[in-house]
Scaffold this motif. Structure first.
Motif, short mmCIF file in Angstrom:
data_model
loop_
_atom_site.label_atom_id
_atom_site.label_comp_id
_atom_site.label_asym_id
_atom_site.label_seq_id
_atom_site.Cartn_x
_atom_site.Cartn_y
_atom_site.Cartn_z
N LYS A 1 -1.41 1.82 -7.61
CA LYS A 1 -2.65 1.59 -6.89
C LYS A 1 -3.50 0.51 -7.59
CE LYS A 1 -6.64 4.29 -5.20
NZ LYS A 1 -7.76 3.76 -6.00
N HIS B 1 0.80 -1.22 0.00
CA HIS B 1 0.00 0.00 0.00
C HIS B 1 0.83 1.28 0.00
CE1 HIS B 1 -4.24 -1.27 0.18
NE2 HIS B 1 -3.60 -2.42 0.24
N SER B 2 2.15 1.14 0.22
CA SER B 2 2.99 2.34 0.20
C SER B 2 3.50 2.64 -1.21
CB SER B 2 4.17 2.18 1.16
OG SER B 2 5.07 1.22 0.64
N GLU C 1 3.54 3.82 -4.97
CA GLU C 1 2.76 4.76 -5.76
C GLU C 1 3.46 5.09 -7.07
OE1 GLU C 1 3.96 8.76 -3.35
OE2 GLU C 1 2.16 7.69 -2.66
N GLU D 1 -0.47 2.21 -13.03
CA GLU D 1 -0.54 2.88 -11.74
C GLU D 1 -0.43 1.86 -10.59
OE1 GLU D 1 -0.55 5.87 -9.20
OE2 GLU D 1 -0.53 6.14 -11.38
N ARG E 1 -1.93 -2.94 -7.26
CA ARG E 1 -2.21 -3.43 -5.91
C ARG E 1 -3.64 -3.97 -5.81
NH1 ARG E 1 -3.31 1.51 -2.68
NH2 ARG E 1 -1.18 1.98 -3.28
#
Ligand code: NI
Length: 141
Positions: A110, A50-51, A53, A108, A113
């Motif tokens: 995000k 989650h870190s 980007e 991306e 993920r």
């Protein structure tokens, strides 16, 4: 002393047996401590993912039970919905019971993920490994 809560969980006998073998090899005195460590690892992994980007490229490697009904269809459907993120996918018939797929992704962080989480949470998926590379311009000299 930290606050403690007591939980009760159900596990397949075979899974628990293998877990016990591992913790015995690693020298854990108690199952509880091993489970606490496993949960910590799980949380750290989640936080790391989650870190991430920005624009990334990487691979998502999945091993799944090929007998799990509807799973193959579901995994393919998820991949089709993220077709703009997926560059290529490689399928290997690992053994009689398992398939392995390597999905090459670019986009991306995000979304990579989210796709990884979605694939991981499907019932019958045994292992998922996400590898994320830094695109050329962002590699520290
Ligand atoms: Ni296969």
């Amino acid at each position: 002393m930290v606050d403690m809560d007591r939980i009760s969980i159900s596990l397949p006998t075979k899974l628990l047996g293998e877990f016990d073998e591992v913790i015995s090899e690693r020298g854990y005195a108690s199952r509880s401590e091993a489970i606490r460590d496993a949960i910590r690892d799980y949380i750290i992994k989640h936080k790391w993912i989650h870190s991430l980007e920005g624009e990334r490229a990487g691979t998502i490697t999945i091993i799944y039970d090929h007998h799990a009904s509807e799973l193959m269809k579901k995994l393919t459907e998820i991949q089709h919905k993220n077709g703009d993120l997926i560059v290529a996918a490689l399928h290997m018939h690992l053994d009689n019971d398992h398939c392995m797929e390597v999905v090459l992704v670019k986009g991306e962080a995000k979304r990579i993920r989210e796709l990884t989480d979605k694939l991981t949470s499907q019932k019958g998926v045994k292992q998922v490994k996400l590898t994320v590379m830094m695109p050329g311009g962002n590699i520290p000299e």
